[in-house]
Design an enzyme around this catalytic site. Sequence first.
Site, mmCIF file in Angstrom:
data_model
loop_
_atom_site.group_PDB
_atom_site.id
_atom_site.type_symbol
_atom_site.label_atom_id
_atom_site.label_comp_id
_atom_site.label_asym_id
_atom_site.label_seq_id
_atom_site.Cartn_x
_atom_site.Cartn_y
_atom_site.Cartn_z
ATOM 1 N N LYS A 67 0.799 -1.237 0.000
ATOM 2 C CA LYS A 67 0.000 0.000 0.000
ATOM 3 C C LYS A 67 0.830 1.285 0.000
ATOM 4 O O LYS A 67 0.394 2.300 -0.526
ATOM 5 C CB LYS A 67 -0.965 0.005 1.198
ATOM 6 C CG LYS A 67 -2.086 -0.998 1.022
ATOM 7 C CD LYS A 67 -3.011 -1.017 2.232
ATOM 8 C CE LYS A 67 -4.095 -2.071 2.029
ATOM 9 N NZ LYS A 67 -5.010 -2.135 3.167
ATOM 10 N N ASP A 103 -9.657 2.901 2.342
ATOM 11 C CA ASP A 103 -9.587 2.173 3.620
ATOM 12 C C ASP A 103 -10.099 3.022 4.784
ATOM 13 O O ASP A 103 -10.779 2.516 5.681
ATOM 14 C CB ASP A 103 -8.141 1.780 3.941
ATOM 15 C CG ASP A 103 -7.713 0.503 3.241
ATOM 16 O OD1 ASP A 103 -8.588 -0.286 2.836
ATOM 17 O OD2 ASP A 103 -6.491 0.302 3.102
HETATM 18 P P1 ATR Z 1 -0.610 -3.007 5.095
HETATM 19 O O1 ATR Z 1 -0.248 -2.037 4.021
HETATM 20 O O2 ATR Z 1 -1.670 -3.982 4.694
HETATM 21 O O3 ATR Z 1 -0.902 -2.335 6.396
HETATM 22 P P2 ATR Z 1 2.152 -3.437 5.637
HETATM 23 O O4 ATR Z 1 2.386 -2.041 5.148
HETATM 24 O O5 ATR Z 1 3.049 -4.522 5.180
HETATM 25 O O6 ATR Z 1 0.680 -3.898 5.291
HETATM 26 O O7 ATR Z 1 2.139 -3.368 7.231
HETATM 27 C C1 ATR Z 1 2.056 -4.525 7.977
HETATM 28 C C2 ATR Z 1 2.086 -4.181 9.472
HETATM 29 O O8 ATR Z 1 2.028 -5.417 10.160
HETATM 30 C C3 ATR Z 1 3.341 -3.487 9.929
HETATM 31 O O9 ATR Z 1 3.025 -2.654 11.012
HETATM 32 C C4 ATR Z 1 4.216 -4.661 10.402
HETATM 33 O O10 ATR Z 1 5.130 -4.334 11.412
HETATM 34 P P3 ATR Z 1 6.636 -3.805 11.062
HETATM 35 O O11 ATR Z 1 6.491 -2.335 10.795
HETATM 36 O O12 ATR Z 1 7.400 -4.112 12.283
HETATM 37 O O13 ATR Z 1 7.087 -4.599 9.868
HETATM 38 C C5 ATR Z 1 3.173 -5.557 11.000
HETATM 39 N N1 ATR Z 1 3.614 -6.953 10.997
HETATM 40 C C6 ATR Z 1 3.628 -7.803 9.953
HETATM 41 N N2 ATR Z 1 4.132 -9.001 10.316
HETATM 42 C C7 ATR Z 1 4.444 -8.889 11.638
HETATM 43 C C8 ATR Z 1 4.981 -9.777 12.601
HETATM 44 N N3 ATR Z 1 5.320 -11.030 12.285
HETATM 45 N N4 ATR Z 1 5.139 -9.322 13.867
HETATM 46 C C9 ATR Z 1 4.803 -8.072 14.209
HETATM 47 N N5 ATR Z 1 4.297 -7.168 13.324
HETATM 48 C C10 ATR Z 1 4.108 -7.578 12.068
#
Ligand code: ATR
Length: 280
Positions: A67, A103
């Site tokens: 995104k 969103d």
């Molecule tokens: P979207 O655009 O759908 O929100 P994204 O930009 O990839 O997806 O964001 C995913 C979010 O989920 C982020 O806040 C990510 O945390 P980080 O900033 O630390 O990467 C969080 N997230 C994804 N996998 C995670 C995990 N295994 N543990 C903790 N946070 C996670």
Amino acid sequence: MHEKVLGILGHPVAHSLSPIMHNRAAKLLGLPYTYAAFDVAPKDLKRAISSLRALGIAGLNLTVPHKEKVIPFLDKLDAEAKAIGAVNTVTMRNGLLTGSNTDGIGFIRSLKKEGFNPKSKRAVVIGAGGSARAVGVSLLREGAKEIVIINRTKARGMALKKHLSKFGKAAFTGPETNEAEEALTNCGLIVQTTSLGMKKADPLPAAKPSFRKGQWVYDIIYSPGETRFLKKARMNGARTINGLGMLVCQGSESFKIWTGRKFPEEEILRFLKRFLAGGK
Ligand code: ATR
């Protein structure tokens, strides 16, 4: 009639209900659209977007993790995508790709439909990605008193805090801090925006969520219909909402941008609930 192609780019994307939702809506309205899911790894995003131009794709949704990263590859952003700093909807017009964001409005509409008004409330947003941006900006615009962001990666959490500060009061903390525990305990609304909870083995996104009666807990995940996080919240007396309402409301707004037509929201919501229950 010539079919127009819509689709969603994500990684992973197999869980997404957007294809069955939009295909069903197009069928109900007799519109010549087909919507497909494309699993695009982050390293291939630029090539995927440039191929849209060659293929003449009419519109797209973006989901995790694209995104924010998609922005440099688009020709322009509308006002909402600029305000949020993330794009979940792309429209091709006259060879130009415009990024929009539905969103935020989808989240707020679904929240209000359930009966929650964010005005003057303190809210916790778990996550700092594209979905968290939309949720945070729209809550502050609705008059929320403060947003506390809880995120694993400090740099990303701080960047979102800085962005949200343009709209109201925002704070950031890591997932296992005393501040996180305090905010989770003393807020009126918790919104879980990470992908944690989609898989059974996933850990909880925050260490000590001490939910209580009177609190509202929203998980933007809709598959499974109840994540471990939501279940824990429900068992502790909180009012819980899964991501199905937001899926339909943001999809409805995107559909209107692409086709100019009103989306049959209630019918689609019933259809998706039947689908998830295994009925069809
Ligand atoms: P979207 O655009 O759908 O929100 P994204 O930009 O990839 O997806 O964001 C995913 C979010 O989920 C982020 O806040 C990510 O945390 P980080 O900033 O630390 O990467 C969080 N997230 C994804 N996998 C995670 C995990 N295994 N543990 C903790 N946070 C996670």
